[in-house]
Design an enzyme around this catalytic site. Structure first.
Site, PDB file in Angstrom:
ATOM      1  N   GLU A  79      94.003  69.995  39.430  1.00 16.36           N
ATOM      2  CA  GLU A  79      93.279  70.533  40.573  1.00 16.36           C
ATOM      3  C   GLU A  79      93.617  72.022  40.720  1.00 16.36           C
ATOM      4  O   GLU A  79      93.396  72.611  41.770  1.00 16.36           O
ATOM      5  CB  GLU A  79      93.573  69.744  41.844  1.00 16.36           C
ATOM      6  CG  GLU A  79      95.038  69.592  42.183  1.00 16.36           C
ATOM      7  CD  GLU A  79      95.264  68.756  43.437  1.00 16.36           C
ATOM      8  OE1 GLU A  79      94.812  69.189  44.497  1.00 16.36           O
ATOM      9  OE2 GLU A  79      95.901  67.687  43.333  1.00 16.36           O
ATOM     10  N   CYS A 111      95.493  64.480  43.164  1.00 18.51           N
ATOM     11  CA  CYS A 111      96.641  63.987  42.386  1.00 18.51           C
ATOM     12  C   CYS A 111      96.330  62.714  41.601  1.00 18.51           C
ATOM     13  O   CYS A 111      97.179  62.227  40.850  1.00 18.51           O
ATOM     14  CB  CYS A 111      97.829  63.711  43.305  1.00 18.51           C
ATOM     15  SG  CYS A 111      98.332  65.147  44.234  1.00 18.51           S
ATOM     16  N   HIS A 233     103.231  57.900  43.518  1.00 16.96           N
ATOM     17  CA  HIS A 233     102.914  59.326  43.599  1.00 16.96           C
ATOM     18  C   HIS A 233     103.892  59.940  44.596  1.00 16.96           C
ATOM     19  O   HIS A 233     104.098  59.400  45.689  1.00 16.96           O
ATOM     20  CB  HIS A 233     101.472  59.536  44.066  1.00 16.96           C
ATOM     21  CG  HIS A 233     101.207  60.946  44.490  1.00 16.96           C
ATOM     22  ND1 HIS A 233     101.420  62.003  43.644  1.00 16.96           N
ATOM     23  CD2 HIS A 233     100.811  61.482  45.671  1.00 16.96           C
ATOM     24  CE1 HIS A 233     101.147  63.131  44.282  1.00 16.96           C
ATOM     25  NE2 HIS A 233     100.777  62.840  45.521  1.00 16.96           N
TER      26      HIS A 233
HETATM   27  P1  HMG Z   1     106.476  68.184  59.198  1.00 19.70           P
HETATM   28  O1  HMG Z   1     105.413  67.611  60.049  1.00 19.70           O
HETATM   29  O2  HMG Z   1     106.912  69.571  59.458  1.00 19.70           O
HETATM   30  O3  HMG Z   1     107.781  67.290  59.161  1.00 19.70           O
HETATM   31  O4  HMG Z   1     106.058  68.136  57.673  1.00 19.70           O
HETATM   32  P2  HMG Z   1     108.230  66.083  60.108  1.00 19.70           P
HETATM   33  O5  HMG Z   1     108.436  66.574  61.475  1.00 19.70           O
HETATM   34  O6  HMG Z   1     107.314  64.889  59.895  1.00 19.70           O
HETATM   35  O7  HMG Z   1     109.655  65.800  59.440  1.00 19.70           O
HETATM   36  C1  HMG Z   1     109.730  65.275  58.140  1.00 19.70           C
HETATM   37  C2  HMG Z   1     110.853  64.250  58.141  1.00 19.70           C
HETATM   38  O8  HMG Z   1     112.085  64.968  58.310  1.00 19.70           O
HETATM   39  C3  HMG Z   1     110.778  63.253  59.280  1.00 19.70           C
HETATM   40  O9  HMG Z   1     111.262  62.023  58.790  1.00 19.70           O
HETATM   41  C4  HMG Z   1     111.772  63.815  60.299  1.00 19.70           C
HETATM   42  O10 HMG Z   1     112.306  62.837  61.174  1.00 19.70           O
HETATM   43  C5  HMG Z   1     112.839  64.368  59.353  1.00 19.70           C
HETATM   44  P3  HMG Z   1     110.464  60.646  59.138  1.00 19.70           P
HETATM   45  O11 HMG Z   1     110.376  60.571  60.619  1.00 19.70           O
HETATM   46  O12 HMG Z   1     109.091  60.808  58.503  1.00 19.70           O
HETATM   47  O13 HMG Z   1     111.284  59.600  58.491  1.00 19.70           O
HETATM   48  N1  HMG Z   1     113.680  65.406  59.951  1.00 19.70           N
HETATM   49  C6  HMG Z   1     115.014  65.479  59.745  1.00 19.70           C
HETATM   50  N2  HMG Z   1     115.848  64.688  59.042  1.00 19.70           N
HETATM   51  C7  HMG Z   1     117.177  65.043  59.015  1.00 19.70           C
HETATM   52  N3  HMG Z   1     117.680  66.119  59.681  1.00 19.70           N
HETATM   53  C8  HMG Z   1     116.863  66.924  60.381  1.00 19.70           C
HETATM   54  C9  HMG Z   1     115.463  66.616  60.450  1.00 19.70           C
HETATM   55  N4  HMG Z   1     114.394  67.194  61.040  1.00 19.70           N
HETATM   56  C10 HMG Z   1     113.307  66.439  60.723  1.00 19.70           C
HETATM   57  N5  HMG Z   1     117.369  67.993  61.019  1.00 19.70           N
HETATM   58  C11 HMG Z   1     104.597  66.936  56.175  1.00 19.70           C
HETATM   59  C12 HMG Z   1     105.909  66.928  56.934  1.00 19.70           C
HETATM   60  C13 HMG Z   1     104.564  65.803  55.187  1.00 19.70           C
HETATM   61  C14 HMG Z   1     103.433  66.793  57.171  1.00 19.70           C
HETATM   62  C15 HMG Z   1     104.472  68.307  55.470  1.00 19.70           C
HETATM   63  O14 HMG Z   1     105.520  68.484  54.547  1.00 19.70           O
HETATM   64  C16 HMG Z   1     103.157  68.486  54.737  1.00 19.70           C
HETATM   65  O15 HMG Z   1     102.139  68.840  55.318  1.00 19.70           O
HETATM   66  N6  HMG Z   1     103.169  68.274  53.375  1.00 19.70           N
HETATM   67  C17 HMG Z   1     101.970  68.412  52.555  1.00 19.70           C
HETATM   68  C18 HMG Z   1     101.106  67.177  52.628  1.00 19.70           C
HETATM   69  C19 HMG Z   1     101.746  65.970  51.976  1.00 19.70           C
HETATM   70  O16 HMG Z   1     102.653  66.076  51.190  1.00 19.70           O
HETATM   71  N7  HMG Z   1     101.180  64.775  52.264  1.00 19.70           N
HETATM   72  C20 HMG Z   1     101.646  63.552  51.664  1.00 19.70           C
HETATM   73  C21 HMG Z   1     100.576  62.486  51.547  1.00 19.70           C
HETATM   74  S1  HMG Z   1      99.059  63.105  50.841  1.00 19.70           S
HETATM   75  C22 HMG Z   1      99.413  63.208  49.133  1.00 19.70           C
HETATM   76  O17 HMG Z   1     100.391  62.693  48.680  1.00 19.70           O
HETATM   77  C23 HMG Z   1      98.436  63.971  48.288  1.00 19.70           C
HETATM   78  C24 HMG Z   1      98.934  65.330  47.832  1.00 19.70           C
HETATM   79  O18 HMG Z   1      99.887  65.176  46.809  1.00 19.70           O
HETATM   80  C25 HMG Z   1      97.756  66.202  47.367  1.00 19.70           C
HETATM   81  C26 HMG Z   1      96.813  65.671  46.285  1.00 19.70           C
HETATM   82  O19 HMG Z   1      96.439  64.501  46.235  1.00 19.70           O
HETATM   83  O20 HMG Z   1      96.362  66.524  45.517  1.00 19.70           O
HETATM   84  C27 HMG Z   1      99.584  66.119  48.951  1.00 19.70           C
END
Ligand code: HMG
Length: 389
Positions: A79, A111, A233
Site C-alpha cells: 500500500e 495490510c 496481523h
Molecule cells: P491511543 O488512543 O493514543 O492509545 O493510541 P490508548 O489510550 O488506547 O492507549 C494504548 C494502550 O496503552 C491502552 O491499553 C492503555 O491503557 C495503555 P488497553 O487499554 O488498550 O489495554 N496505556 C498505558 N499502559 C501502561 N502505562 C501507561 C499507559 N498509558 C496508556 N502509562 C491507537 C492507540 C491504536 C488508537 C493508536 O496507536 C493508533 O491510531 N494506531 C494506528 C491504527 C492501528 O494500529 N489500528 C489497529 C487496528 S487496524 C489495523 O491493524 C490495520 C492497519 O495495520 C492498517 C492496514 O490495514 O493497512 C493499521
C-alpha cells in the site's frame, strides 16, 4: 498434494528509533508505548530505500538459494506503491534478473494484500505443481507526527516462495473471510501519511476476526485447540493479545492466562516489536519470528493465521509446519540483520521524516545510506533509478 510456503525471508531497514526516545520527545509515559502498545523500536528507512529495494533485499536470499528457476508468478502486495501505473513487481523483477516468462503484478488491499496474493499463488501452484510463485509484501507505515498512530510506524518486507510439497508451511484449504466497506484507516492518493480512526480500527479488527473465525470454524470443523501457535496481523504487538482473548470468548472458552498468551503468541511478536507495523508484511513477519525463534520444534504443528487489512478485508486460515522446516529458514541471516541495525536520535528521525522526493523531473542522485542489497539511487526525468550493490 500439499501447497504452501517453501521459503520465507524477511528484511528490515538498517535504522531504527527507540520508542523511549519518541516517548520523551512527545512527553508521554514510555510505558504507554512499551507496555500499552507492546512496541520497543520502529524501523526507519533511509532516503535511498523504498518498498522496491526492501522487497528485492527480502527476496534475494530465496533467489540465491535457487528458488527462481521454476518461477512464473511474482505478486507484490503493497500500500506504499511507487507508481500509479507500473507495478512495483516489475522493478523487483529487473533487480533480481527474473525470467521474462514470469508474470509480475502489484496487488493492494491495505495490510491484507499479501494474504490475497498467497491464496491466489497457492491455487496457481495447485493447478501447475511443477511451477512456483514468489510473493512479496513490503510497506512503510507512516502517520502524522504527534498523532496517536506515530508510535506504531515501521517498515519492512517479506518474501515467500510458494511451491508444491513446501518445506516450511503447508497451507490448509479451509479459510474464513470477512469483507466490509468501512473507513477505519485510509490514505488518499495525495497524502504521504495514512489517516486513521484508531480506536474504531481496533474494534473493526476484532469484530472482523470473530466473523472470519466463525466461517473458518464452520468450514474446517476445527476448534481453537487445533492450533499449537497463533499468528495475527500486528499493527502493534498488544493487538495479538486482545485478538487471542476475543477468539477465546467467541469460542466459548475461559480467558487465556498470561502464561497461555505467552506460549501461544510470545515467539511471534519479537520481530514486530522491533520494527513497528510493516502493513502487508506484518502477519508474515510474525510467522518468521515464530519459526526463527521458537525453541520448541514445531514440525507437525498447526498454526492459526489471522490477516487483517483496513477498509476492510479479513481472513482466518491455517497451515501445518513441515518436519525439518528449520533447514529452510534464514534465521541466522535475520539475527545478523537485527544485530547490525543503527540507532537514530530523535532529530535524525524527524529530519528523515520531512525529506520529500523532488518533483521537478530533473536529474537527482541521492546520498548513500546503509541499505540492503539494493538502493534507490536517484531520479532522472521522473524515472526511478535503482542500483544493485
Ligand atoms: P491511543 O488512543 O493514543 O492509545 O493510541 P490508548 O489510550 O488506547 O492507549 C494504548 C494502550 O496503552 C491502552 O491499553 C492503555 O491503557 C495503555 P488497553 O487499554 O488498550 O489495554 N496505556 C498505558 N499502559 C501502561 N502505562 C501507561 C499507559 N498509558 C496508556 N502509562 C491507537 C492507540 C491504536 C488508537 C493508536 O496507536 C493508533 O491510531 N494506531 C494506528 C491504527 C492501528 O494500529 N489500528 C489497529 C487496528 S487496524 C489495523 O491493524 C490495520 C492497519 O495495520 C492498517 C492496514 O490495514 O493497512 C493499521
Amino acid at each position: 498434494m500439499n501447497v504452501g510456503i517453501d521459503r520465507l525471508s524477511f528484511y528490515a531497514p538498517s535504522y531504527f528509533l527507540d520508542l523511549h526516545k519518541l516517548a520523551a520527545a512527545r512527553g508521554v509515559d514510555k510505558d504507554k508505548y512499551v507496555l500499552g502498545l507492546g512496541q520497543e523500536r520502529m524501523a526507519v528507512p533511509p532516503p535511498d530505500e523504498d518498498v522496491v529495494t526492501m522487497a528485492a533485499s527480502a527476496a534475494l536470499p530465496i533467489v540465491e538459494a535457487g528458488g527462481a528457476g521454476d518461477l512464473d508468478l511474482l505478486i507484490f502486495a503493497t500500500e506504499t506503491g511507487v507508481d500509479q501505473s507500473k507495478a512495483a513487481a516489475l522493478f523487483v523483477h529487473g533487480l533480481l534478473e527474473l525470467p521474462s516468462s514470469c508474470r509480475a503484478i502489484e496487488m493492494k488491499e491495505a495490510c491484507y494484500g499479501a494474504t490475497a496474493a498467497l491464496q491466489l499463488a497457492c491455487a496457481w501452484v495447485a493447478a501447475h505443481p511443477e511451477r512456483s510463485a514468489l510473493i512479496l509484501g513490503a510497506d512503510i507505515a507512516r502517520y502524522d507526527l504527534r498523532s496517536p498512530g506515530e508510535p506504531t510506524q515501521g517498515a519492512g518486507a517479506i518474501a515467500m516462495r510458494i511451491a508444491a510439497n513446501p518445506r516450511i508451511l503447508a497451507i490448509d484449504p479451509e479459510h474464513g473471510v470477512h469483507a466490509e466497506d468501512v473507513m477505519d484507516f485510509w490514505r488518499p492518493n495525495y497524502r504521504e501519511e495514512a489517516l486513521v480512526d484508531g480506536q474504531y480500527s481496533t474494534r473493526v479488527y476484532l469484530a472482523s476476526l470473530v466473523s472470519a473465525w466463525e466461517r473458518y470454524r464452520a468450514a474446517s470443523g476445527r476448534g481453537l485447540d487445533a492450533f499449537r501457535r497463533q499468528c495475527f496481523h500486528l499493527p502493534f504487538t498488544r493487538m495479538a493479545e486482545k485478538a487471542q482473548m476475543r477468539l477465546h470468548r467467541a469460542a466459548g472458552l475461559p480467558a487465556p492466562t498470561p502464561e497461555d498468551l505467552q506460549r501461544i503468541l510470545g515467539d511471534s511478536l519479537g520481530y514486530n516489536r522491533n520494527t513497528g507495523n510493516t502493513y502487508a508484511a506484518s502477519l508474515y513477519e510474525g510467522l518468521v519470528s515464530l519459526l526463527d525463534t521458537c525453541p520448541e520444534d514445531l514440525g507437525g504443528a498447526r498454526v492459526g493465521l489471522y490477516s487483517y487489512g483496513s477498509g476492510c478485508m479479513a481472513e482466518f486460515f491455517s497451515g501445518v509446519v513441515q518436519p525439518g522446516y528449520r533447514e529452510a529458514l534464514f534465521a541466522a541471516r535475520h539475527r545478523a540483520m537485527f544485530d547490525a541495525r543503527i540507532e537514530l536520535d530523535y532529530q535524525q528521525y524527524e529530519d528523515i521524516f520531512h525529506l520529500a522526493l523532488p518533483k521537478d523531473g530533473g536529474e537527482h542522485a541521492f546520498a548513500q545510506y546503509r541499505t540492503g542489497s539494493f538502493r534507490f539511487a536517484g531520479l532522472s526525468q521522473h524515472k526511478r533509478i535503482y542500483e544493485a550493490l
